[in-house]
Enzyme design. Structure first.
Site, short mmCIF file in Angstrom:
data_model
loop_
_atom_site.label_atom_id
_atom_site.label_comp_id
_atom_site.label_asym_id
_atom_site.label_seq_id
_atom_site.Cartn_x
_atom_site.Cartn_y
_atom_site.Cartn_z
N HIS A 271 0.85 -1.20 0.00
CA HIS A 271 0.00 0.00 0.00
C HIS A 271 0.88 1.24 0.00
O HIS A 271 2.09 1.17 0.23
CB HIS A 271 -0.92 0.03 1.23
N LYS B 22 -0.62 4.94 4.64
CA LYS B 22 -1.49 4.00 5.33
C LYS B 22 -1.06 3.86 6.78
O LYS B 22 0.12 3.63 7.08
CB LYS B 22 -1.48 2.64 4.63
N1 LIG Z 1 -12.85 -0.98 3.03
C1 LIG Z 1 -12.28 -0.50 1.94
O1 LIG Z 1 -12.63 -0.86 0.78
C2 LIG Z 1 -11.21 0.52 2.08
C3 LIG Z 1 -10.83 0.91 3.34
N2 LIG Z 1 -9.93 1.90 3.52
C4 LIG Z 1 -9.67 2.32 4.90
O2 LIG Z 1 -10.35 3.55 5.11
C5 LIG Z 1 -9.65 4.35 6.06
C6 LIG Z 1 -9.41 5.73 5.48
O3 LIG Z 1 -8.59 5.60 4.34
P1 LIG Z 1 -8.17 6.94 3.54
O4 LIG Z 1 -9.38 7.68 3.14
O5 LIG Z 1 -7.21 6.52 2.50
O6 LIG Z 1 -7.42 7.75 4.69
P2 LIG Z 1 -7.17 9.33 4.77
O7 LIG Z 1 -6.19 9.54 5.86
O8 LIG Z 1 -6.91 9.85 3.40
O9 LIG Z 1 -8.60 9.91 5.22
C7 LIG Z 1 -9.09 9.76 6.53
C8 LIG Z 1 -9.79 11.06 6.86
O10 LIG Z 1 -10.49 10.94 8.09
C9 LIG Z 1 -10.32 12.15 8.79
N3 LIG Z 1 -10.60 11.95 10.21
C10 LIG Z 1 -9.74 11.65 11.20
N4 LIG Z 1 -10.41 11.54 12.35
C11 LIG Z 1 -11.72 11.79 12.07
C12 LIG Z 1 -12.92 11.83 12.83
N5 LIG Z 1 -12.90 11.61 14.14
N6 LIG Z 1 -14.09 12.11 12.20
C13 LIG Z 1 -14.12 12.37 10.88
N7 LIG Z 1 -13.02 12.34 10.10
C14 LIG Z 1 -11.84 12.05 10.71
C15 LIG Z 1 -8.89 12.55 8.51
O11 LIG Z 1 -8.70 13.92 8.80
P3 LIG Z 1 -7.21 14.36 9.28
O12 LIG Z 1 -6.33 14.05 8.09
O13 LIG Z 1 -7.36 15.79 9.58
O14 LIG Z 1 -6.87 13.50 10.46
C16 LIG Z 1 -8.81 12.23 7.02
O15 LIG Z 1 -9.23 13.33 6.26
C17 LIG Z 1 -8.41 3.54 6.42
O16 LIG Z 1 -8.66 2.80 7.58
C18 LIG Z 1 -8.25 2.57 5.25
O17 LIG Z 1 -7.60 1.36 5.61
C19 LIG Z 1 -9.33 2.55 2.46
C20 LIG Z 1 -9.66 2.18 1.18
C21 LIG Z 1 -10.61 1.12 0.89
O1 LIG Z 2 -5.61 2.14 3.31
C1 LIG Z 2 -5.91 1.83 2.12
O2 LIG Z 2 -5.64 2.52 1.12
C2 LIG Z 2 -6.67 0.57 1.93
N1 LIG Z 2 -7.10 -0.05 3.02
C3 LIG Z 2 -7.95 -1.18 3.03
C4 LIG Z 2 -7.32 -2.30 3.83
O3 LIG Z 2 -6.71 -1.97 4.89
O4 LIG Z 2 -7.47 -3.46 3.41
C5 LIG Z 2 -8.47 -1.58 1.67
C6 LIG Z 2 -7.55 -1.30 0.52
O5 LIG Z 2 -6.56 -2.31 0.46
C7 LIG Z 2 -6.96 0.07 0.56
#
Ligand SMILES: NC(=O)C1=CN([C@@H]2O[C@H](COP(=O)(O)OP(=O)(O)OC[C@H]3O[C@@H](n4cnc5c(N)ncnc54)[C@H](OP(=O)(O)O)[C@@H]3O)[C@@H](O)[C@H]2O)C=CC1
Ligand SMILES: O=C(O)C1=N[C@H](C(=O)O)C[C@H](O)C1
Length: 238
Positions: free
Chosen positions: A135, A139
């Site tokens: 990744h 992450k």
């Molecule tokens: N299930 C799936 O298919 C997938 C899951 N994921 C997961 O999703 C999560 C997020 O990934 P990603 O979007 O890339 O991460 P990012 O860090 O890009 O986005 C997370 C966002 O959440 C914000 N945040 C932090 N704390 C809070 C809160 N209490 N309330 C609201 N917002 C908050 C952060 O703000 P700030 O930066 O200011 O802290 C940031 O903008 C990860 O756990 C990842 O593993 C990702 C892709 C696919």
């Molecule tokens: O953090 C990410 O980007 C992603 N997180 C998810 C995971 O932890 O499996 C899903 C995807 O792989 C992308």
């Protein structure tokens, strides 16, 4: 559909684009500095909330959705030791909750391939098995939630492995999950089976976040009007 986005980072923005293009109305974009919007007055106006934040905040955000009685789709990983508790809270309060470690159709097909291959390999101890996930460098958690799902599926069949470890290991009874952080990798997951005679390797490679975001929107559309605990398997009828 009126959607509340909880978390407006890489995934929140990708989901916003797809949901809007499909004609949905994103009425809230809640980020780290807009926590005051996590209440019934605001969240209660949404048909569904979609939560992609951090391992440290997902549990609280989901609870706030339950309090506002708004169905919630969550994709955040790295907190899933609390999932049984969240599921119980959802059932007790007759809420609607859907979590998936990976919302892409491709990975959910890969999950099914993984389970089938693991079942075939259960009786083939000549094959060692290990995993790798790659990744981006932003992450926060390792191994990925997807990798943990894959490992749990594999361990359910391949009983010569007793558990997983997020490192290389010489312990024959442990499944090694190697995590690599290389930009801009959206998400690559590989399972290696290796014997003295041959290797079998299966890999899923995401080209972008589009598959994750599109799947999350489909899950939100599916969840609207329902009550209970669901997964992406329910959405895809797998
Ligand atoms: N299930 C799936 O298919 C997938 C899951 N994921 C997961 O999703 C999560 C997020 O990934 P990603 O979007 O890339 O991460 P990012 O860090 O890009 O986005 C997370 C966002 O959440 C914000 N945040 C932090 N704390 C809070 C809160 N209490 N309330 C609201 N917002 C908050 C952060 O703000 P700030 O930066 O200011 O802290 C940031 O903008 C990860 O756990 C990842 O593993 C990702 C892709 C696919
Ligand atoms: O953090 C990410 O980007 C992603 N997180 C998810 C995971 O932890 O499996 C899903 C995807 O792989 C992308």
């Amino acid at each position: 559909m009126k959607i509340a986005l909880i978390g407006y980072g890489k995934m929140g923005k990708a989901i916003d684009a797809i949901a809007t293009a499909k004609g949905h109305e994103v009425i809230l974009r809640i980020d780290h500095d807009s926590q005051h919007l996590l209440d019934k007055e605001h969240l209660g106006q949404a048909d569904v909330a979609i939560e992609f934040t951090t391992p440290e905040t997902a549990y609280h955000n989901i609870q706030k959705c339950f309090e506002a009685n708004v169905p919630v789709v969550s994709g955040t990983t790295g907190w899933l030791e609390k999932l049984p508790e969240v599921n119980a809270l959802c059932e007790k309060g007759h809420h609607a909750f859907l979590h998936a470690t990976n919302f892409s159709i491709g990975v959910n097909i890969f999950f099914e391939v993984n389970k089938k291959l693991a079942a075939l390999m259960a009786a083939q101890p000549q094959y060692n098995v290990w995993m790798e996930e790659i990744h981006h460098t932003q992450k926060k958690d390792a191994p990925s939630g997807t990798a943990i799902t894959l490992a749990e599926q594999l361990l359910a069949s391949v009983d010569r492995k007793k558990g997983w470890v997020n490192d290389e290991t010489q312990q024959a009874d442990m499944l090694s999950i190697i995590s690599k952080r290389i930009d801009p990798a959206p998400g690559t997951h590989t399972i290696h089976y290796s014997s003295p005679i041959d290797d079998i390797t299966i890999t899923h490679t995401a080209h972008s976040r589009e598959g994750f975001a599109a799947g999350a929107v489909v899950a939100a559309e599916w969840l609207k009007g329902k009550a209970g605990v669901f997964t992406m398997r329910d959405v895809l009828n797998l």
